[in-house]
Every structure is written in structure tokens, then in C-alpha cells.
Design a protein around this motif. Structure first.
Motif, PDB file in Angstrom:
ATOM      1  N   SER A  76       5.981  11.544   3.432  1.00 18.12           N
ATOM      2  CA  SER A  76       4.495  11.448   3.536  1.00 18.12           C
ATOM      3  C   SER A  76       4.333   9.763   3.531  1.00 18.12           C
ATOM      4  CB  SER A  76       3.690  12.130   2.478  1.00 18.12           C
ATOM      5  OG  SER A  76       4.169  11.618   1.117  1.00 18.12           O
ATOM      6  N   THR A  77       5.108   9.116   2.545  1.00 16.51           N
ATOM      7  CA  THR A  77       5.123   7.611   2.608  1.00 16.51           C
ATOM      8  C   THR A  77       5.270   7.024   4.241  1.00 16.51           C
ATOM      9  OG1 THR A  77       5.696   7.614   0.521  1.00 16.51           O
ATOM     10  CG2 THR A  77       5.535   5.334   1.600  1.00 16.51           C
ATOM     11  N   LEU A  78       6.133   7.806   4.837  1.00 10.07           N
ATOM     12  CA  LEU A  78       6.566   7.166   5.973  1.00 10.07           C
ATOM     13  C   LEU A  78       5.668   7.715   7.071  1.00 10.07           C
ATOM     14  CD1 LEU A  78      10.339   8.213   6.360  1.00 10.07           C
ATOM     15  CD2 LEU A  78       9.287   5.768   6.179  1.00 10.07           C
TER      16      LEU A  78
ATOM     17  N   MET B  45       3.875   1.516  15.208  1.00  9.12           N
ATOM     18  CA  MET B  45       4.005   2.733  14.265  1.00  9.12           C
ATOM     19  C   MET B  45       5.624   2.463  13.935  1.00  9.12           C
ATOM     20  SD  MET B  45       3.681   6.643  15.510  1.00  9.12           S
ATOM     21  CE  MET B  45       5.273   6.908  16.300  1.00  9.12           C
ATOM     22  N   LEU B  46       6.286   1.761  14.721  1.00  5.35           N
ATOM     23  CA  LEU B  46       7.881   1.820  14.301  1.00  5.35           C
ATOM     24  C   LEU B  46       7.636   0.543  13.048  1.00  5.35           C
ATOM     25  CD1 LEU B  46      10.284   2.741  15.634  1.00  5.35           C
ATOM     26  CD2 LEU B  46      10.585   0.557  16.691  1.00  5.35           C
TER      27      LEU B  46
ATOM     28  N   ALA C 250       7.610  -1.294   7.392  1.00 11.86           N
ATOM     29  CA  ALA C 250       6.944  -1.450   6.134  1.00 11.86           C
ATOM     30  C   ALA C 250       6.918  -0.282   5.214  1.00 11.86           C
ATOM     31  CB  ALA C 250       5.429  -1.814   6.654  1.00 11.86           C
ATOM     32  N   ALA C 251       6.765   0.920   5.476  1.00 14.91           N
ATOM     33  CA  ALA C 251       7.000   2.054   4.522  1.00 14.91           C
ATOM     34  C   ALA C 251       8.135   2.209   3.892  1.00 14.91           C
ATOM     35  CB  ALA C 251       6.427   3.172   5.291  1.00 14.91           C
ATOM     36  N   LEU C 252       9.286   1.912   4.666  1.00 15.28           N
ATOM     37  CA  LEU C 252      10.704   1.765   3.816  1.00 15.28           C
ATOM     38  C   LEU C 252      10.582   0.795   2.842  1.00 15.28           C
ATOM     39  CD1 LEU C 252      12.935   2.585   7.095  1.00 15.28           C
ATOM     40  CD2 LEU C 252      12.747   3.926   5.103  1.00 15.28           C
ATOM     41  N   ALA C 253      10.174  -0.250   3.356  1.00  5.62           N
ATOM     42  CA  ALA C 253      10.311  -1.742   2.295  1.00  5.62           C
ATOM     43  C   ALA C 253       9.234  -1.151   1.181  1.00  5.62           C
ATOM     44  CB  ALA C 253       9.660  -2.668   3.122  1.00  5.62           C
TER      45      ALA C 253
ATOM     46  N   ILE D   4       0.934  -1.238  -0.034  1.00  7.17           N
ATOM     47  CA  ILE D   4      -0.049  -0.093  -0.010  1.00  7.17           C
ATOM     48  C   ILE D   4       0.728   1.416   0.076  1.00  7.17           C
ATOM     49  CG2 ILE D   4      -1.949   1.214   1.317  1.00  7.17           C
ATOM     50  CD1 ILE D   4      -2.971  -1.292   0.593  1.00  7.17           C
ATOM     51  N   THR D   5       2.013   1.147   0.670  1.00  2.00           N
ATOM     52  CA  THR D   5       2.707   2.357   0.873  1.00  2.00           C
ATOM     53  C   THR D   5       3.536   2.673  -0.272  1.00  2.00           C
ATOM     54  OG1 THR D   5       4.302   1.172   2.296  1.00  2.00           O
ATOM     55  CG2 THR D   5       2.929   2.778   3.549  1.00  2.00           C
ATOM     56  N   ALA D   6       3.876   1.522  -0.932  1.00  2.00           N
ATOM     57  CA  ALA D   6       4.909   1.326  -2.371  1.00  2.00           C
ATOM     58  C   ALA D   6       3.669   2.097  -3.416  1.00  2.00           C
ATOM     59  CB  ALA D   6       4.809   0.185  -2.814  1.00  2.00           C
ATOM     60  N   ILE D   7       2.492   1.916  -3.253  1.00  2.00           N
ATOM     61  CA  ILE D   7       1.393   2.492  -4.325  1.00  2.00           C
ATOM     62  C   ILE D   7       1.397   4.050  -3.919  1.00  2.00           C
ATOM     63  CG2 ILE D   7      -0.815   2.697  -5.230  1.00  2.00           C
ATOM     64  CD1 ILE D   7      -1.033  -0.345  -4.206  1.00  2.00           C
ATOM     65  N   PHE D   8       1.277   4.307  -2.777  1.00  2.00           N
ATOM     66  CA  PHE D   8       1.097   5.818  -2.350  1.00  2.00           C
ATOM     67  C   PHE D   8       2.744   6.340  -2.832  1.00  2.00           C
ATOM     68  CE2 PHE D   8       1.772   9.117   0.683  1.00  2.00           C
ATOM     69  CZ  PHE D   8       0.864   9.896   0.607  1.00  2.00           C
ATOM     70  N   PHE D   9       3.638   5.867  -2.622  1.00  2.00           N
ATOM     71  CA  PHE D   9       4.738   6.382  -2.830  1.00  2.00           C
ATOM     72  C   PHE D   9       5.042   7.171  -4.176  1.00  2.00           C
ATOM     73  CE2 PHE D   9       9.229   5.811  -4.343  1.00  2.00           C
ATOM     74  CZ  PHE D   9       9.777   7.054  -3.524  1.00  2.00           C
TER      75      PHE D   9
END
Lengths: 318, 330
Positions: free
Chosen positions: A100-102, A217-218, A223-226, A81-86
């Protein structure tokens, strides 16, 4: 959930785990030596890349496991999901996209962490439900289409200074930071305490909700970094990124690293060793031409064996 | 929903008791009133369709629910559901019963091994059955070579889903029969009471002479057996088997079980509650499909509903509510 007094007798059952890890390492080494194409710069690069994606998620998984919440079933989905958002957010510039992705990852984690930490809602079910919810919302927003980057301002994320991918550096940095948080800060001690015994943590009047929020949150950040690196590595993103076994690999790596599934024990850098082992195994299985099914099957067996061994070790220590 | 809970809910227990029936009533009313707010209406055919869907997943729910009643959690049931269907399709081409028996035999072994390990080592069932699920997922890919297998013997599915008595079919009748038998067994036999006691307080039941280990092994075998049967019935009636069904059957099953009043802490709930949960959930899904709700929206609702029922179930939510109530009355 965690057995009382276990922490004081940590070392008694350790030989068993070391034996198990040793056996796996020897098997892998033997397989590596006899697999053509394993020892090459190109192949090591491939292993490093795999290490990065699984590793970033595994850092979050480890913190979750230490805190006594078993595992998250949604970290792989959160990475997607965060990849798509990124990719979507790249149009606001690279810095804005990363930040914003983080933020998104952190918030998604935080909500789950609150339900799990403050109210003791079942972590497996909460994360499964959250995963379905997030996937549904992302399809609603993207129409299920793959997104392509508007610009190649993210290219530096794919570079390899000194021959090592940027993602690997970020992973090492994340491991160092989280290890520091766990070992040297009050929050870290509280995470271990919560994992050791929720009742004791409550009796010590820890704010369980707060600790739970921090932990997830961590994990959301990791996951967002991934997600960021997955998106840049693939030059685009869609829900299909999650078709692999990211989440299960991260769980297996965390277990191989010796983190207690019931919480209270574990370390992030040992998880990193587990990740390298898992990435190597995946690589070997692919090189030797085993099917996708065999790959999953082996990982399941490794996971089950480690769960049992670590459990027996903690029992023996009592 | 937390706000709603704090505003004068009588107690968590009343909530738990009334939730399944309230949900069922709401869904039924929404279905009957369908023509009032849309151009669709519920027919006997759509109800039958809904129950067909409920039947296979219902067995998965019953399996998961039984392990929850003894205070355990069987994630591997989802894997058994998938591989059960796969084996029934792959090895039941000529003799459907043969494939079915093979699937069930495998399930008994899987459930037996996991149950034995859990009973012997007192390991937490979540991580162990997660490992079991992944092994089974791999095995399912291996058996099918990662392909979706088609089942040429359409007659089996036609027979299983043949409508009789307006909304029934053999598949529905089989599943309903299993639910009734399970409910009777749990309610009227000594062993049934002991099973519930194991979930309520394991130590106390062991002290009073209950064969706890045997019950754990037995329940895990039952869970795997029911899941494999559900998976096989599903695959045979849809004439196809996929190696990986994703998490959605599990989401359905767990939501239905929790809606049906089974507690994650163990010791509470039963087959009849689970049936109510399964039927209301599948009627709800029928309502959405009649309304033409897009699939991603249905997924959002499924996830949200599961979040709601698991949060209602959360032990410390109750604790927090009690604290709030005390503070108010003080």
C-alpha cells in the motif's frame, strides 16, 4: 527545451565531464586518505546506508530529468509522507504495508506526472505546490505527531545479509530494473524522446500524458521505497525526517552522474556512482567536523559546477 | 477546475486578464462579509497587518516576477531573501543601514554572477539558480551557525511598522513606492519595453538591436536586490532572522506573480498585476487567520492555489482545450 540533433553528437564534449568527475574523485580520495576514521567497516556501513536513501530517490530523479522535467522538488517530501504512511499501515501486516505504501507513492507521483506530462505545467512549481499540499494533508491526518511502529514485523528490512543492508540490495535491483526499462522498452525510448524534444515527441504522436504519468509514477515508487527504508531505519516516522537534504542530494547525484538537466540523456547506473560520491562527500564532511552549513554549501557548489559543465559540453557538441 | 474551464470559457487570455481582479474582488467581498458568516470582522488593524505581511514578500514576488517577464526563473531569490535578512540582522546591530547595504551588495554580486553566466552560456536558469539557492542556503547556515539570530535593535522594526494613514507604515510605503517606480519604468521607458520584448521573443529582440545580454544581467541583479531588500525588511521588522525559511515565502511569491497575470513563458505581465496578486493573496491569508484556520489547512490551501494557477498557465492545457472546442464545433 532540449537542443535538436544533440543526441547524435553525444561524445564530443565528454572529456570535460570526465575531467570534472575525475577532479572530484581525486579530491574525495585525497580527503578520505587524510581523514582519520574514514577507513573502517563501520564507516563504510554508514556510507552504504546513506547511499540507499539518497540512491532510491535519485533513481526517480534521474528518470524525471531524462524526461525533460528538470527536477522534482517534492521527492524528499514524498519519501517522508510515505514513511509516515508505512508506519501507520504496518498494523495491516508487513506485506500489506509495503504494497500500500508503494501504491500511495505511485498515485502521488502519477497525479503530478499527469499535470506535467499532459499539460506541460511547470514541473518545478507543480512539485513545490504538491509538496506543500502533501505536507499539509499529512499534518491534518497525523496531527503533526511522530508515529511509532505497532509491531516489529518490519525488522528484516534492517538486516544485513552478507554484511550489506537489505536496502542496498533493493537499490541495486531498482537500478537494474529501471535501466532495463529505459534501454530496452518502448516506454524507455519514449522517455528519452520526450526529454530530447517535447515538440518532436508530440509530432511523433506519443501520448505525452501517458509518458509523464509513467515517469512520475516510477519516481513515486522510488520515493516510497526510500520512505519504507527510512521509516524502518529510524523505527518511526514524522515530517522531521525531511529536515536533511535528501532531495538536494538526489539532484546533485543525478547531475554528477552526467544526466542532462534539459533532458534526453542520462542513465540510472551512472547516477548510482554520483550517489556514492555524494554519500562519501557527506560522510567526509561530517567526519572532518564541518558544520551543516558547510555541507550544504559544498553540495550547492558541486551542483552549480556540474550544471554548467554539462551544459557547456552539450553546447560544444553542437 | 479543468471541467469548469471546458464549459464555455471565452479564452485563456480573458481569463488571464480578469483573474487578478476577480480574485481580489472575491477576497475583499469575503472580508467585508466576514461578520455574516462568522463571529470575526476585518478591522483597520488586521488590514494593516495583512499589508505588512505582503510588503516584504511583495519584493520577493516582484523579483521573481521580473525574471519571469524575461522568460527566466530565479529560484535563488528565495536564498537571497533568507541570507539578506540574516546579514542585515547580523551586521546591522549598531548601524542598521550598514547591515542593509551589506545585504544589498551581496545580492548585487549574486545576481550579477548568475545573470552573467546565464547570458553568456545560455544555460537554463532553473538548474543554475537551484544550485545558487542551495549555495546561499548553506551560506546562510554558515553566517548564522545554523541559529536563529535575534535583533536587539527593536526601534528599527517599530519604526518600519509604525502605523500611519490607517493602514500604512514606512515598510508598506517603501515597498509600494518601489512597485510604482518599477511599473512606471516598465511602462514608460524604452528599456522597459525592451525588457518585455526580451521575454516575448529573445531572438527577434536581439536581431532588432536590443542589448539582450545586458538586460538579462540587469534583471537578475534587480531580482536579487529586491529579494534581499524584502528579506532584510522582514528580518528587521520581526527582529529575528532564520537561516532557512523553507519554501513557503517562495510559494507565496510565485502564486502572487502568477495570480497577477505574469506568464511563465515570458513577455507578459507587470508590476501592477503583481501588486494585485500580492495584496489579494495576503488578504486571503488574513481572512484565514481571522477565521482561525489551522496552519496546516492554510498550507494545504496555499499548495492547492499554486497548483491551480500553474495549471491554468500550462501551455498544453490550452492546446487541449482548443482541440476540445474544435471537436465540439465541427
Amino acid at each position: 527545451m532540449a537542443q535538436d540533433g544533440e543526441a547524435f553528437q553525444l561524445n564530443r564534449g565528454r572529456p570535460m565531464t570526465i575531467a570534472a568527475v575525475g577532479a572530484v574523485v581525486i579530491l574525495v580520495a585525497a580527503a578520505a586518505a587524510t581523514t582519520p576514521g574514514f577507513i573502517s567497516i563501520q564507516n563504510f556501513r554508514a556510507i552504504l546506508a546513506a547511499t540507499t536513501f539518497v540512491g532510491l530517490i535519485a533513481v526517480g530523479m534521474t528518470v524525471i530529468m531524462i524526461s525533460g522535467s528538470f527536477v522534482s522538488m517534492s521527492l524528499g517530501t514524498m519519501a517522508t509522507i510515505t514513511a509516515i504512511f508505512f508506519i501507520y499501515a504496518l498494523k495491516f501486516g508487513i506485506a500489506g504495508a509495503i504494497l500500500s505504501t508503494l501504491l500511495l507513492g505511485g498515485v502521488l507521483g502519477l497525479v503530478q506526472g499527469f499535470l506535467i506530462g499532459a499539460w506541460d505545467a511547470n514541473p518545478i512549481i507543480v512539485t513545490i505546490a504538491a509538496g506543500a499540499l502533501m505536507e499539509g494533508v499529512s499534518v491534518a491526518l497525523t496531527g503533526g505527531q511522530a508515529l511509532s511502529p505497532p509491531d516489529n514485523n518490519y525488522a528484516f528490512l534492517n538486516t544485513t545479509p552478507c554484511g550489506i543492508p537489505v536496502g542496498t540490495f533493493v537499490l541495486l535491483l531498482l537500478v537494474a530494473v529501471v535501466e532495463f526499462l529505459l534501454r530496452r522498452t518502448r516506454l524507455g525510448r519514449e522517455v528519452y524522446m520526450l526529454g530530447e524534444s517535447r515538440a518532436a515527441a508530440r509530432a511523433a504522436s506519443l501520448s505525452l500524458g501517458e509518458v509523464g504519468c509513467w515517469v512520475f509514477m516510477l519516481a513515486g515508487f522510488s520515493a516510497a521505497l526510500a520512505g519504507i527504508f527510512l521509516a524502518s531505519f529510524n523505527h518511526g516516522a514524522s515530517l522531521l525526517l525531511n529536515r536533511g537534504t535528501l532531495n538536494y542530494d538526489a539532484i546533485a547525484a543525478t547531475l554528477i552522474g552526467g544526466t542532462a538537466i534539459v533532458g534526453g540523456r542520462g542513465s540510472v547506473w551512472r547516477t548510482l556512482l554520483g550517489v556514492i560520491l555524494i554519500a562519501t562527500i557527506t560522510n567526509l564532511v561530517l567526519l572532518r567536523g564541518y558544520s551543516f552549513g558547510a555541507q550544504i554549501f559544498f553540495k550547492g557548489v558541486i551542483m552549480a559546477v556540474f550544471v554548467i559543465v554539462i551544459h557547456l559540453r552539450s553546447q560544444r557538441g553542437r | 477546475m479543468p471541467g469548469k474551464l471546458t464549459l464555455g470559457y471565452p479564452s485563456a487570455r480573458t481569463l488571464r486578464k480578469s483573474l487578478p481582479l476577480v480574485v481580489l474582488a472575491v477576497v475583499v467581498v469575503a472580508l467585508i462579509a466576514l461578520p455574516l458568516y462568522s463571529s470575526a470582522h476585518a478591522s483597520a488593524f488586521s488590514i494593516n497587518n495583512s499589508l505588512q505581511n505582503a510588503a516584504s514578500l511583495g519584493l520577493l514576488a516582484l523579483g521573481v516576477g521580473l525574471t519571469m517577464i524575461i522568460g527566466e526563473f530565479d529560484l535563488s531569490s528565495l536564498g537571497v531573501y533568507a541570507i539578506g535578512g540574516m546579514i542585515a540582522v547580523k551586521y546591522g546591530a549598531d548601524f542598521p543601514v550598514m547591515g542593509m547595504l551589506l545585504a544589498l551588495a551581496l545580492a548585487v554580486v549574486v545576481g550579477g554572477v548568475q545573470g552573467w553566466i546565464i547570458a553568456r552560456t545560455e544555460i537554463s536558469s532553473v538548474p543554475l539558480t537551484l544550485g545558487g539557492y542551495i549555495i546561499l542556503l548553506g551560506a546562510s547556515h554558515l553566517v548564522s551557525n545554523s541559529q536563529t539570530l535575534a535583533y536587539a535593535n527593536y526601534d528599527v522594526g517599530m519604526w518600519l511598522d509604525g502605523i500611519f494613514g490607517f493602514v500604512l507604515s514606512p515598510r508598506i510605503a517603501i515597498v509600494l513606492g518601489i512597485f510604482v517606480l518599477t511599473a512606471a519604468f516598465m511602462g514608460w521607458t524604452q528599456l522597459g519595453r525592451e525588457i518585455r520584448a526580451v521575454g516575448g521573443d529573445r531572438r527577434a529582440s536581439r536581431a532588432s538591436g536590443v542589448q539582450v545580454d545586458r538586460i538579462i544581467v540587469g534583471i537578475f541583479i534587480a531580482s536579487a536586490f529586491l529579494s534581499a531588500l524584502g528579506g532584510a525588511l522582514f528580518a528587521l521588522s520581526s527582529a529575528a532572522a532564520k537561516p532557512d525559511l523553507g519554501l513557503s515565502p517562495f510559494i507565496f511569491a510565485v502564486t502572487a506573480v502568477l495570480l497577477g497575470g505574469v506568464s511563465l513563458a515570458g513577455g507578459r505581465g507587470g508590476a501592477m498585476g503583481i501588486v494585485v496578486g500580492v495584496v489579494s493573496l495576503s488578504l486571503l491569508e488574513t481572512l484565514f487567520s481571522l477565521l482561525g484556520t489551522p496552519i496546516y489547512m492554510v498550507n494545504v490551501i496555499r499548495g492547492a492555489l499554486l497548483l491551480v494557477v500553474v495549471v491554468i498557465e500550462a501551455p498544453d492545457l490550452r492546446r487541449a482545450l482548443i482541440t476540445v472546442r474544435r471537436a465540439k464545433s465541427a
